[in-house]
Design a protein around this motif. Structure first.
Motif, short mmCIF file in Angstrom:
data_model
loop_
_atom_site.label_atom_id
_atom_site.label_comp_id
_atom_site.label_asym_id
_atom_site.label_seq_id
_atom_site.Cartn_x
_atom_site.Cartn_y
_atom_site.Cartn_z
N UNK A 1 -5.08 4.50 3.65
CA UNK A 1 -4.17 5.34 3.23
C UNK A 1 -4.39 6.55 3.80
N UNK A 2 -3.19 6.99 4.60
CA UNK A 2 -2.90 8.43 5.33
C UNK A 2 -2.95 9.72 4.36
N UNK A 3 -3.96 10.55 4.64
CA UNK A 3 -3.99 11.78 3.88
C UNK A 3 -3.17 13.03 4.20
N UNK A 4 -2.71 12.84 5.58
CA UNK A 4 -2.00 13.96 5.93
C UNK A 4 -0.75 14.34 5.30
N UNK A 5 -0.30 15.39 4.84
CA UNK A 5 0.76 15.67 4.16
C UNK A 5 0.99 15.19 2.73
N UNK A 6 -0.14 14.66 2.24
CA UNK A 6 -0.01 14.21 0.95
C UNK A 6 -0.92 15.05 -0.07
N UNK A 7 -0.29 14.95 -1.21
CA UNK A 7 -1.14 15.56 -2.29
C UNK A 7 -2.39 14.82 -2.69
N UNK A 8 -3.26 15.39 -3.37
CA UNK A 8 -4.25 14.48 -4.03
C UNK A 8 -3.64 13.47 -4.85
N UNK A 9 -3.02 13.89 -5.64
CA UNK A 9 -2.23 13.23 -6.69
C UNK A 9 -1.32 12.08 -6.00
N UNK A 10 -0.68 12.23 -5.03
CA UNK A 10 -0.17 11.16 -4.27
C UNK A 10 -1.07 10.10 -3.50
N UNK A 11 -2.23 10.70 -3.13
CA UNK A 11 -3.09 9.70 -2.42
C UNK A 11 -3.80 8.89 -3.55
N UNK A 12 -4.04 9.36 -4.74
CA UNK A 12 -4.58 8.59 -5.60
C UNK A 12 -3.38 7.76 -6.39
N UNK A 13 -2.17 8.16 -6.38
CA UNK A 13 -1.42 7.05 -6.85
C UNK A 13 -1.10 5.82 -5.99
N UNK A 14 -1.24 6.24 -4.52
CA UNK A 14 -1.19 5.12 -3.76
C UNK A 14 -2.37 4.26 -3.73
N UNK A 15 -3.58 4.89 -3.84
CA UNK A 15 -4.68 3.70 -4.30
C UNK A 15 -4.38 2.92 -5.54
N UNK A 16 -4.34 3.65 -6.53
CA UNK A 16 -3.89 3.03 -7.77
C UNK A 16 -3.10 1.66 -7.53
N UNK A 17 -1.87 2.06 -6.85
CA UNK A 17 -0.91 1.00 -6.73
C UNK A 17 -1.33 -0.17 -6.00
N UNK A 18 -2.44 0.00 -5.34
CA UNK A 18 -3.12 -0.98 -4.52
C UNK A 18 -3.98 -2.13 -5.25
#
Length: 166
Positions: free
Chosen positions: A148-165
């Motif tokens: 999961x790249x954290x560049x240019x991503x909000x914390x919410x977007x990163x957490x959403x990405x993790x949850x989707x996996x």
């Protein structure tokens, strides 16, 4: 099943871990915080007095113990992947998410961090980040179940990405 966050310091593991734990109602455990608690010293003090090998031994013990628990969010130190037994233990009961960021992002995020001793001792700040990432990247890649790249991503977007996996 545990959710394990791996990656270089400054990639967002601690911040993402807090939000993820809150959202999922899970307990967050930082391997570094647990090491500091057990040793009764900061990481720079541990390393200065007892050396990196001692610190890594404590880290391995903590990783093995946390891997025996279930339902945790585990925020690992950046070097936890340096020992294959740590990765093996954490993978038995966890899904490993490698959080990544550019060297520039990492440098801007950790520039004022005084709780981490130098990993190389002789390089400039940016050279150290580059050198350590070059060494560790293959280990992060081998350990990660998801990247999961954290560049240019909000914390919410990163957490959403993790949850989707999950």
């Amino acid at each position: 099943m545990n959710i394990v966050l791996i990656g270089y310091r400054g990639t967002g593991k601690s911040t993402v871990g807090k939000v993820l734990a809150s959202r999922l109602g899970r307990t967050l455990v930082s391997t570094d915080a647990e090491i500091v608690r057990r040793a009764g010293q900061t990481i720079p003090e541990i390393v200065a007095k007892l050396g990196w090998d001692y610190f890594r031994d404590l880290e391995s013990t903590v990783c093995q113990e946390l891997a025996m628990r279930d339902g945790l969010i585990i925020d690992t130190g950046g070097g936890a992947i340096l020992r294959s037994q740590n990765v093996d233990s954490l993978k038995k009961t966890g899904t490993l998410f490698w959080l990544t960021a550019s060297i520039q992002s990492i440098a801007s995020r950790i520039g004022g961090d005084t709780q981490r001793p130098s990993l190389t001792g002789t390089k400039s700040f940016l050279e150290e980040i580059q050198e350590v990432l070059t060494e560790r990247t293959p280990k992060y890649q081998a350990a990660a179940d998801h990247v999961v790249s954290t560049d240019g991503q909000s914390i919410t977007q990163i957490v959403d990405t993790i949850q989707s996996c999950l």
